[in-house]
Design an enzyme around this catalytic site. Sequence first.
Site, PDB file in Angstrom:
ATOM      1  N   MET A 138       0.855  -1.202   0.000  1.00 20.31           N
ATOM      2  CA  MET A 138       0.000   0.000   0.000  1.00 20.31           C
ATOM      3  C   MET A 138       0.884   1.243   0.000  1.00 20.31           C
ATOM      4  SD  MET A 138      -3.470  -0.858   1.993  1.00 20.31           S
ATOM      5  CE  MET A 138      -2.922  -0.576   3.660  1.00 20.31           C
ATOM      6  N   GLY A 139       2.150   1.085  -0.370  1.00 27.08           N
ATOM      7  CA  GLY A 139       3.044   2.236  -0.447  1.00 27.08           C
ATOM      8  C   GLY A 139       3.577   2.630   0.919  1.00 27.08           C
ATOM      9  N   GLU A 188      11.665  -0.464   5.209  1.00 32.76           N
ATOM     10  CA  GLU A 188      12.579  -1.605   5.028  1.00 32.76           C
ATOM     11  C   GLU A 188      11.851  -2.945   4.965  1.00 32.76           C
ATOM     12  OE1 GLU A 188      15.836  -2.268   4.292  1.00 32.76           O
ATOM     13  OE2 GLU A 188      15.766  -0.162   3.738  1.00 32.76           O
ATOM     14  N   HIS A 228       8.914  -3.562   3.507  1.00 33.87           N
ATOM     15  CA  HIS A 228       8.512  -3.764   2.105  1.00 33.87           C
ATOM     16  C   HIS A 228       9.746  -4.004   1.234  1.00 33.87           C
ATOM     17  CE1 HIS A 228       5.363  -0.774   3.557  1.00 33.87           C
ATOM     18  NE2 HIS A 228       4.634  -1.821   3.207  1.00 33.87           N
ATOM     19  N   GLN A 242     -10.329  -2.463   2.456  1.00 33.26           N
ATOM     20  CA  GLN A 242      -9.839  -3.135   3.664  1.00 33.26           C
ATOM     21  C   GLN A 242      -9.826  -2.210   4.884  1.00 33.26           C
ATOM     22  OE1 GLN A 242      -5.947  -3.947   1.571  1.00 33.26           O
ATOM     23  NE2 GLN A 242      -5.119  -3.789   3.632  1.00 33.26           N
ATOM     24  N   LYS A 250       4.978 -10.013   9.340  1.00 36.13           N
ATOM     25  CA  LYS A 250       4.410  -9.019  10.271  1.00 36.13           C
ATOM     26  C   LYS A 250       2.878  -9.093  10.236  1.00 36.13           C
ATOM     27  CE  LYS A 250       3.630  -4.676  11.869  1.00 36.13           C
ATOM     28  NZ  LYS A 250       2.527  -4.324  11.010  1.00 36.13           N
ATOM     29  N   ASP A 251       2.299  -9.220   9.031  1.00 38.03           N
ATOM     30  CA  ASP A 251       0.853  -9.393   8.885  1.00 38.03           C
ATOM     31  C   ASP A 251       0.580 -10.895   8.819  1.00 38.03           C
ATOM     32  OD1 ASP A 251      -0.115  -6.613   8.685  1.00 38.03           O
ATOM     33  OD2 ASP A 251       1.222  -6.562   6.971  1.00 38.03           O
ATOM     34  N   SER A 279       4.010   1.092   8.399  1.00 41.35           N
ATOM     35  CA  SER A 279       3.731   2.456   7.912  1.00 41.35           C
ATOM     36  C   SER A 279       2.992   3.249   8.987  1.00 41.35           C
ATOM     37  CB  SER A 279       2.878   2.394   6.648  1.00 41.35           C
ATOM     38  OG  SER A 279       3.497   1.549   5.712  1.00 41.35           O
TER      39      SER A 279
HETATM   40  O1  PAF Z   1      -0.144  -5.854   3.471  1.00 47.66           O
HETATM   41  C1  PAF Z   1      -0.547  -4.900   2.783  1.00 47.66           C
HETATM   42  O2  PAF Z   1       0.145  -3.901   2.602  1.00 47.66           O
HETATM   43  C2  PAF Z   1      -1.943  -4.952   2.176  1.00 47.66           C
HETATM   44  O3  PAF Z   1      -2.836  -5.579   3.009  1.00 47.66           O
HETATM   45  C3  PAF Z   1      -1.942  -5.588   0.774  1.00 47.66           C
HETATM   46  C4  PAF Z   1      -1.534  -7.044   0.822  1.00 47.66           C
HETATM   47  C5  PAF Z   1      -1.023  -4.828  -0.155  1.00 47.66           C
HETATM   48  C6  PAF Z   1      -3.360  -5.524   0.193  1.00 47.66           C
HETATM   49  O4  PAF Z   1      -3.801  -4.209   0.082  1.00 47.66           O
END
Ligand code: PAF
Length: 302
Positions: free
Chosen positions: A32-33, A37, A39, A63, A151-152, A188
Amino acid sequence: MALKRTPDPQEARAVVQGWRAQGLSVGFAPTMGALHEGHLSLVRASAEECDRTAVSIYVNPTQFAPNEDLQSYPRQLEADCRLAERAGADLVFHPSDELMYPEGFSTYVIQEGLTQTLEGASRPTHFRGVLTIVCKLLHCVPADRAYFGHKDFQQSVIVRRMARDLNMPIEIRVLPTVREKDGLAMSSRNKYLSPEERRQALCLYEALRKADSLYRGGQTDAETLRRAMAAALGAAPLAEPDYVEIVDKETLAPVQVVSARAVAVLAVRFGETRLIDNYPFSEAAERRHPPSSAPRASGPVG
Ligand code: PAF
């Protein structure tokens, strides 16, 4: 290779299909931008493991619940493109809301069973939005491998399940959590914390460290570890725990006895900011018997 940027799903798909037609492997890091680090570790891993790497940057409205931070979520496309390119990306796909959710949009991906617990209990429509957009992004960027962060944790379990259940021709790679020097998991949303909240946010890491040290000391009673984590969070007056659990790494069901299959998970609010973190107990086992090819352990020993 110069970075290619496009907001157009058809163009993104054509670029990726072109690569694959040449026999090149393609990795994809959906984001999601507001790249940090965490990402960039996904982009680098993809660039190492695949011939070409695509990144998507899209703040997905479905979401977020109405009371969440969709409007204030950090957006920095130019800076993100530079960071992604430096980390090894060849393509940045950055669609608009109009392209992803055209007028009359009414089709969603729903996973039953794994999405009602933990994050899903606090954010009931969150995973419907995540799975829908991940499914759409994988159609726009038909890569060989997609990269997600541990992390997620719950998201990674659910995305894997969707890919399996829907026979998606993609390998889901989940990479370790990347942490700040003091142990706070990169997110973020850390930007929203006040200096005092940032200081106290370390309690998440401290709680996971506590669970890790008890487990490595031989304690396998989940309730004992859970209480110890809750006590560590209790030491931070600004922390409002949402959940503190130890669950199975695939079923997400709470466990009674902790083993390498278990993951400690927690969500804590600091004012308006909600932070999550987790610790897979398999990392403790890896430390006892370090496999030579294991990724650098990211968890709470230190
Ligand atoms: O983990 C994320 O940043 C978001 O949930 C994803 C997987 C890009 C979906 O929007």
